[in-house]
Design an enzyme around this catalytic site. Structure first.
Site, mmCIF file in Angstrom:
data_model
loop_
_atom_site.group_PDB
_atom_site.id
_atom_site.type_symbol
_atom_site.label_atom_id
_atom_site.label_comp_id
_atom_site.label_asym_id
_atom_site.label_seq_id
_atom_site.Cartn_x
_atom_site.Cartn_y
_atom_site.Cartn_z
ATOM 1 N N SER A 46 -7.218 -2.773 6.789
ATOM 2 C CA SER A 46 -8.225 -1.743 7.061
ATOM 3 C C SER A 46 -9.081 -1.491 5.836
ATOM 4 O O SER A 46 -8.647 -1.677 4.701
ATOM 5 C CB SER A 46 -7.533 -0.444 7.475
ATOM 6 O OG SER A 46 -7.119 -0.538 8.806
ATOM 7 N N CYS A 101 -3.369 -3.727 4.598
ATOM 8 C CA CYS A 101 -2.430 -4.755 5.059
ATOM 9 C C CYS A 101 -2.837 -6.157 4.630
ATOM 10 O O CYS A 101 -2.096 -7.116 4.857
ATOM 11 C CB CYS A 101 -2.304 -4.703 6.576
ATOM 12 S SG CYS A 101 -1.748 -3.117 7.176
ATOM 13 N N HIS A 128 -1.774 -10.167 12.208
ATOM 14 C CA HIS A 128 -1.289 -8.889 11.667
ATOM 15 C C HIS A 128 -0.977 -7.998 12.859
ATOM 16 O O HIS A 128 -1.804 -7.864 13.773
ATOM 17 C CB HIS A 128 -2.357 -8.244 10.772
ATOM 18 C CG HIS A 128 -2.067 -6.801 10.503
ATOM 19 N ND1 HIS A 128 -0.865 -6.389 9.972
ATOM 20 C CD2 HIS A 128 -2.776 -5.658 10.734
ATOM 21 C CE1 HIS A 128 -0.864 -5.068 9.875
ATOM 22 N NE2 HIS A 128 -2.007 -4.597 10.338
ATOM 23 N N GLU A 175 0.847 -1.187 0.000
ATOM 24 C CA GLU A 175 0.000 0.000 0.000
ATOM 25 C C GLU A 175 0.892 1.250 0.000
ATOM 26 O O GLU A 175 0.427 2.343 0.284
ATOM 27 C CB GLU A 175 -0.978 -0.007 1.168
ATOM 28 C CG GLU A 175 -0.351 -0.208 2.524
ATOM 29 C CD GLU A 175 -1.377 -0.251 3.634
ATOM 30 O OE1 GLU A 175 -2.131 0.716 3.763
ATOM 31 O OE2 GLU A 175 -1.413 -1.258 4.373
ATOM 32 N N TYR A 227 2.745 7.911 9.085
ATOM 33 C CA TYR A 227 1.620 8.715 9.572
ATOM 34 C C TYR A 227 2.102 10.149 9.756
ATOM 35 O O TYR A 227 3.308 10.404 9.809
ATOM 36 C CB TYR A 227 1.119 8.190 10.919
ATOM 37 C CG TYR A 227 0.511 6.802 10.910
ATOM 38 C CD1 TYR A 227 -0.855 6.628 10.687
ATOM 39 C CD2 TYR A 227 1.281 5.680 11.145
ATOM 40 C CE1 TYR A 227 -1.427 5.367 10.708
ATOM 41 C CE2 TYR A 227 0.717 4.405 11.167
ATOM 42 C CZ TYR A 227 -0.636 4.257 10.947
ATOM 43 O OH TYR A 227 -1.197 3.006 10.977
#
Ligand code: HMG
Length: 391
Positions: free
Chosen positions: A309, A111, A233, A79, A143
């Site tokens: 997500s 993920c 995860h 990603e 982030y």
């Protein structure tokens, strides 16, 4: 026919930011990170390290141990892609000098995409036993500075060979899966950093786990007692404990804190040092379990939970093969983690959160930070130029 993971090796960057340095800068008790989320360090990728160089670093040692010209497909899950059109697999194919009779694709769903690539690779091998698929999950988790996710950043790539008669793990048929259209974590195309509703994302993860587990038990007829170890995860290391508590509750199983710790600790060891590596994190957790388990894992059934997500999740299992210990890269994994150089907070901001000059004009020359065998040298006329250094 037995199909599964024949070899696994992961790579991370050459730099880290200690959560002690981070805590001091932010004026926060370091135990919030060491104990609260279970993180000690985060791997920081400098500007000349991206998911292509990390993937190449992860895959190269595997290719030295198999007939590299027999790789029939490269499935790269990420990603943190570097191009909206050309797949990162194509850059990787060139850097690694793979055979031209090969398919190349990049897969995305947060993920989860690494697990999707694994499922796809299995399908290819079941359809044609001669297929040898290189699956790579690679990410750089970024982030905003001062956001709730900043402490959970990290990076890594896990490379796996999927083939018949694998030497490490035979993947079993049947799995549980679950999806829901939610906004817990996302990154619009115009942003370098992800957006997250942190607490909500944790709730969605746990709910997905419960639903996925129920689906798994219905689909496979297997229950908690059939599984010896669990890999989750790991957006942060403590998530494994939150997850396992939720799963044991649904399964109606009672575990003491000590039992839970003993079960999960071998799979958590590397993540504590690396931080979140998104798609790679589950597989780095699996490598961590193989490298650090205190008993022989031969014949043990491992349950793997992938969560992406947005959201999609899957729970699947595999059985560890006899002689697996002879095919691990444990020393190299540990060496990489130990030989990263520490950054101070200002250096971290410079390397991780500063755009290289000329990026949007497509003209960048990158200073040499990356000490690995592959690096992004420059961007010229909007084309990424990689180099391979000889050892
Ligand atoms: P936060 O607000 O930074 O932290 O958010 P907090 O105040 O909730 O504290 C965290 C824990 O530390 C708490 O424990 C505190 O009690 C404890 P918990 O209640 O969770 O058991 N704590 C302390 N412990 C000891 N000593 C102290 C101390 N202080 C506090 N002094 C949050 C935490 C996870 C929300 C934040 O880090 C975040 O936003 N992370 C990013 C999002 C994330 O990781 N979500 C996880 C699920 S979503 C997912 O896994 C997908 C993802 O990987 C992306 C993808 O799919 O692509 C993210």
């Amino acid at each position: 026919m037995n199909v599964g993971i024949d070899l696994i090796h992961f790579a991370t960057s050459d730099y880290y930011l200690g959560l002690d340095t981070f805590a001091e800068e932010k004026g926060i008790d370091v135990n919030k990170f060491y104990v609260g989320i279970g993180q000690e360090r985060m791997s920081i990728a400098p500007p000349d390290e991206d998911i292509v160089t990390l993937s190449a670093k992860a895959a190269a040692p595997l290719l030295d141990q198999i007939e590299r010209d027999k790789i029939t497909a490269v499935l790269l899950a990420t990603e943190s892609g570097v191009d909206q059109s050309k797949s990162a697999s194509a850059y990787l194919h060139g850097l690694l000098g793979l055979h031209k009779n090969c398919r190349l694709i990049e897969l995305k769903h947060a993920c989860y995409a690494g697990a999707a690539a694994l499922q796809m690779a299995q399908g290819l091998v079941h359809a044609n036993p001669n297929e040898k698929v290189l699956v790579i999950a690679a990410d750089i988790a970024k982030y905003d500075v001062d956001s709730s996710g900043e402490a959970t950043q990290g990076c890594g790539a896990a490379a796996m060979i999927i083939k018949k008669d694998p030497r490490l793990l035979v993947l079993e048929p049947g799995s549980g899966f679950y999806a829901d259209d939610v906004m817990d974590f996302w990154r619009p195309n115009y942003r370098e950093t992800a957006l997250v509703d942190g607490k909500y994302s944790t709730k969605v993860y746990l709910n997905s786990l419960k639903e996925t587990w129920k689906h798994f038990t219905i689909n496979t007829g297997r229950g908690y007692e059939d599984i010896d170890y669990f890999c989750y995860h790991l957006p942060f290391t403590k998530m494994a404990e939150k997850a396992h508590k939720a799963l044991t509750k649904v399964a109606g199983v009672s575990l003491s804190d000590e039992e839970m710790k003993a079960l999960l600790a071998p799979g958590q060891a590397y993540n504590r040092q690396l931080g979140n590596s998104y798609t790679a994190s589950l597989f780095i957790g699996f490598a961590s379990l193989l490298d650090n388990a205190s008993e022989d894992l031969t014949g043990k059934r491992i349950g793997l939970f992938s969560y992406g997500s947005g959201c999609v999740s899957e729970f699947f299992t595999g059985v560890v093969q006899p002689g697996y210990q002879d095919h691990l890269f444990s020393d190299d994994h540990r060496w990489q983690i130990e030989h990263r150089a520490p950054l101070n907070y200002a250096e971290y901001l410079q390397l991780y959160h500063t755009q290289p000059e000329g990026l949007y004009e497509g003209q960048v020359v990158l200073p040499e930070y990356n000490r690995g065998p592959f690096r992004l040298k420059a961007i010229k006329d909007h084309k990424r130029l990689y180099e391979r250094r000889e050892a």
